[in-house]
Each structure stands twice: as structure tokens, then as C-alpha cells.
Design an enzyme around this catalytic site. Structure first.
Site, short mmCIF file in Angstrom:
data_model
loop_
_atom_site.label_atom_id
_atom_site.label_comp_id
_atom_site.label_asym_id
_atom_site.label_seq_id
_atom_site.Cartn_x
_atom_site.Cartn_y
_atom_site.Cartn_z
N SER A 1 45.63 43.94 42.34
CA SER A 1 46.40 44.80 43.25
C SER A 1 46.91 46.08 42.59
O SER A 1 48.02 46.56 42.88
CB SER A 1 47.56 44.01 43.88
OG SER A 1 47.06 42.93 44.64
N GLU B 1 36.55 35.12 41.42
CA GLU B 1 35.85 34.72 42.65
C GLU B 1 34.53 34.02 42.31
O GLU B 1 34.10 33.09 42.99
CB GLU B 1 35.62 35.94 43.54
CG GLU B 1 36.94 36.41 44.17
CD GLU B 1 37.03 37.89 44.47
OE1 GLU B 1 35.99 38.58 44.50
OE2 GLU B 1 38.16 38.36 44.67
N ASN C 1 35.61 47.47 41.21
CA ASN C 1 34.82 46.33 41.65
C ASN C 1 34.76 46.36 43.18
O ASN C 1 35.74 46.04 43.84
CB ASN C 1 35.50 45.04 41.16
CG ASN C 1 34.84 43.79 41.72
OD1 ASN C 1 33.74 43.85 42.27
ND2 ASN C 1 35.50 42.65 41.55
N TRP C 2 33.61 46.78 43.69
CA TRP C 2 33.50 46.92 45.15
C TRP C 2 33.38 45.57 45.85
O TRP C 2 33.48 45.50 47.08
CB TRP C 2 32.26 47.74 45.51
CG TRP C 2 32.29 49.18 45.09
CD1 TRP C 2 33.18 49.80 44.26
CD2 TRP C 2 31.35 50.18 45.49
NE1 TRP C 2 32.86 51.13 44.11
CE2 TRP C 2 31.73 51.39 44.85
CE3 TRP C 2 30.21 50.18 46.31
CZ2 TRP C 2 31.01 52.58 45.02
CZ3 TRP C 2 29.50 51.36 46.47
CH2 TRP C 2 29.92 52.55 45.83
N LYS C 3 33.09 44.52 45.10
CA LYS C 3 32.83 43.19 45.68
C LYS C 3 31.70 43.29 46.72
O LYS C 3 30.84 44.16 46.60
CB LYS C 3 34.11 42.59 46.28
CG LYS C 3 35.27 42.66 45.30
CD LYS C 3 36.42 41.80 45.69
CE LYS C 3 37.58 42.09 44.75
NZ LYS C 3 38.61 41.08 44.81
N GLY D 1 39.98 46.42 42.49
CA GLY D 1 39.21 45.92 43.63
C GLY D 1 39.39 46.81 44.85
O GLY D 1 38.77 47.87 44.96
N GLY D 2 40.28 46.42 45.73
CA GLY D 2 40.46 47.12 47.01
C GLY D 2 40.58 48.63 46.89
O GLY D 2 39.94 49.38 47.64
N HIS E 1 34.40 36.92 36.90
CA HIS E 1 35.45 37.23 37.87
C HIS E 1 35.93 35.92 38.51
O HIS E 1 35.14 35.00 38.71
CB HIS E 1 34.89 38.18 38.94
CG HIS E 1 35.96 38.74 39.82
ND1 HIS E 1 36.52 38.01 40.84
CD2 HIS E 1 36.59 39.94 39.82
CE1 HIS E 1 37.45 38.74 41.43
NE2 HIS E 1 37.52 39.92 40.83
N GLU F 1 43.07 39.24 34.71
CA GLU F 1 43.33 39.31 36.15
C GLU F 1 44.02 38.03 36.62
O GLU F 1 43.34 37.02 36.87
CB GLU F 1 42.01 39.45 36.92
CG GLU F 1 41.21 40.69 36.56
CD GLU F 1 40.30 41.09 37.70
OE1 GLU F 1 40.51 42.17 38.25
OE2 GLU F 1 39.41 40.31 38.06
N GLY G 1 43.85 40.88 45.20
CA GLY G 1 43.70 41.04 46.64
C GLY G 1 44.92 40.59 47.44
O GLY G 1 44.85 40.46 48.65
C1 PEP Z 1 39.46 42.40 41.48
O1 PEP Z 1 38.86 41.79 42.35
O2 PEP Z 1 38.97 42.47 40.34
C2 PEP Z 1 40.73 43.01 41.81
C3 PEP Z 1 41.51 43.39 40.83
O3 PEP Z 1 41.01 43.14 43.15
P1 PEP Z 1 42.28 43.90 43.81
O4 PEP Z 1 42.48 45.18 43.04
O5 PEP Z 1 41.89 44.13 45.20
O6 PEP Z 1 43.45 42.98 43.64
#
Ligand code: PEP
Length: 253
Positions: free
Chosen positions: A216, A100, A9-11, A237-238, A98, A170, A176
Site C-alpha cells: 500500500s 500471492e 507490479n501490475w499483477k 502494486g495498485g 510474491h 512485503e 492491497g
Molecule cells: C504488491 O502486490 O507487491 C503490492 C505492494 O501491492 P499494493 O501496493 O497494491 O499493496
């Protein structure tokens, strides 16, 4: 056998050139490493989707997804993108719900039913996100909270439709933040969600649904998390913004 899936997930990150570069690197590494046992999905922002599809081409087991779609099929909804539009150039997945989007765009369980309906009607696989905030985890009511998200958004679908949905658990406190759920915490929740799905749709179907962990996840912790029997992959994500990290996570299986 349920599918092993790693979705990035590049956001809202990367300009056009950076997006092309990252996609090319992932495609090249994916081919070089001959990754066959895991399905990988990249979910860039809308502007990158079509060029990314061109770069991915027919690379086996590497697919394109979106981070969102509209709950409507077409019409006067300025700024929205429909599931049909996404499917029309070869997107196969869509992340829905998600945290967010739930938090910043006030997406409700009811709205997410409508988005999931759009995705399924257009042959997109929903990656349906669920997860609890920190205060709910600390109160010890996290399983009930997350089960309710599934009940309210997904339990009106038929068993056949449910079998096409991927779940991503999640915990919001792990997204994040650099703080992951332990592999035992992930396993416990995934098993609880699978049992919940089994109660409604039967255990054969529940056993075939992929449940991904997100929060994470990185190359150092993915192997441990993915080793748990009810963890079928990750939503990343990241770490999905670095080609090497993303591919290392895929290789953790
Ligand atoms: C996400 O936003 O779906 C996610 C899992 O982010 P991160 O891996 O950065 O915690």
C-alpha cells in the site's frame, strides 16, 4: 552505495492497449522529469513485456521485469515461461516469491530457490519477496518468520550470487489493503533482515543489498517510508497502474 529501486507490479491487470498506454506515459514522464537517481522497473503481465520493452528502448534507468519465471530452463512445461526467454528480449528483473504466488500457487521456499537459480543463471535480477501474514505479526514472531524465508530460499547461494539479488519486504497484511506498515515497522524489519544477511554473507555485502518495502505504498506515504536508512525503495502494486502516481513515488526519493 546500494541502489535505490522502485518497481511496479501490475499483477493481472490491463488489456493490451491499456498496457501500451500506461507504459508510454511512464516512459514519457520518466524522460520529461529526467529521473536519474533511482532505478525504476515495470513488471507487467507476460503479454505486455515485449511491446513494453520496445517502448522503453534505451531510456536510462528504466527497466523491464517479469512477475514470475519458471524453475526449469526449458521443456514440456505447458504454460510456463523461462528466465532465458525473458532475458532474450531484454527483461532485466523478475519478481519472485510474491505472497500471492506463495498463497495461490503454493510456491514454497524450496521452489523459490530453483526459480532464483534460473534467474541468476540468465542474468535477471531477482526481486525476492518475503513477508509475514497478520497472525504472525500479531504473535510477534514476524522477524523470525521472514528471516527463515530468506534462510531457506537464499542461504545456499554464494556471496557473489547473493549480491545480485534484491529483497522486497512485503507484510502480507499491507498488500492491497490500504494499510501500510509504519515507516518504523518497515525500518525495524529491514534492519533485521540486513543483519541476518550480514551474519551469513558479511556486513559489506549486506550493506550493498537493496531492500525494498511493499504494501500500500502511494505518493502520500512513500516519502516517509523511503526516508528510513534501511529502506532502499519500494515494490508498488495498485499505485503502479497510474502513471502519475508511479512517477510521484519514484520522485519521493
Ligand atoms: C504488491 O502486490 O507487491 C503490492 C505492494 O501491492 P499494493 O501496493 O497494491 O499493496
Amino acid at each position: 552505495m546500494r541502489k535505490k529501486i522502485v518497481a511496479g507490479n501490475w499483477k493481472m491487470n490491463l488489456n493490451f492497449e491499456e498496457g501500451q498506454k500506461l507504459t508510454s506515459e511512464i516512459v514519457n514522464m520518466f524522460k520529461d522529469e529526467n529521473l536519474k537517481d533511482v532505478i525504476a522497473v515495470i513488471n507487467p503481465p507476460f503479454v505486455h513485456l515485449y511491446p513494453a520493452k520496445k517502448l522503453i528502448g534505451d531510456t536510462p534507468n528504466l527497466f523491464l521485469g517479469s512477475q514470475n519465471c519458471s524453475d526449469k530452463s526449458s521443456g514440456a512445461y505447458t504454460g510456463e515461461i523461462s528466465a532465458g526467454m525473458l532475458a532474450s528480449f531484454g527483461a532485466k528483473y523478475v519478481i519472485l516469491g510474491h505472497s500471492e504466488r506463495r498463497e495461490f500457487f503454493k510456491e514454497t521456499n524450496e521452489l523459490l530457490t530453483a526459480k532464483t537459480r534460473q534467474a541468476l543463471d540468465n542474468d535477471l535480477t531477482p526481486i525476492f519477496c518475503c513477508g509475514e501474514p497478520l497472525e504472525i505479526r500479531e504473535a510477534g514472531t514476524h522477524e523470525e518468520y521472514v528471516k527463515q524465508q530468506l534462510t531457506e530460499s537464499l542461504f545456499g547461494f554464494s556471496a557473489e550470487e547473493m549480491s545480485k539479488i534484491v529483497i522486497a519486504y512485503e507484510p502480507i497484511w499491507a498488500i492491497g489493503t490500504g494499510r501500510t506498515a509504519s515507516s518504523d515497522q518497515a525500518q525495524q524489519m529491514h534492519a533485521a533482515l540486513r543483519a541476518h544477511l550480514a551474519g551469513k554473507f558479511g556486513s559489506d555485502l549486506a550493506n550493498d543489498i537493496s531492500i525494498l518495502y511493499g504494501g500500500s505504498c502511494n505518493p502520500s506515504n512513500a516519502k516517509e517510508i523511503f526516508s528510513k536508512p534501511d529502506v532502499d525503495g519500494g515494490l508498488i502494486g495498485g499505485a503502479s497502474l497510474k502513471s502519475r502516481d508511479f512517477v510521484e513515488i519514484i520522485k519521493s526519493f
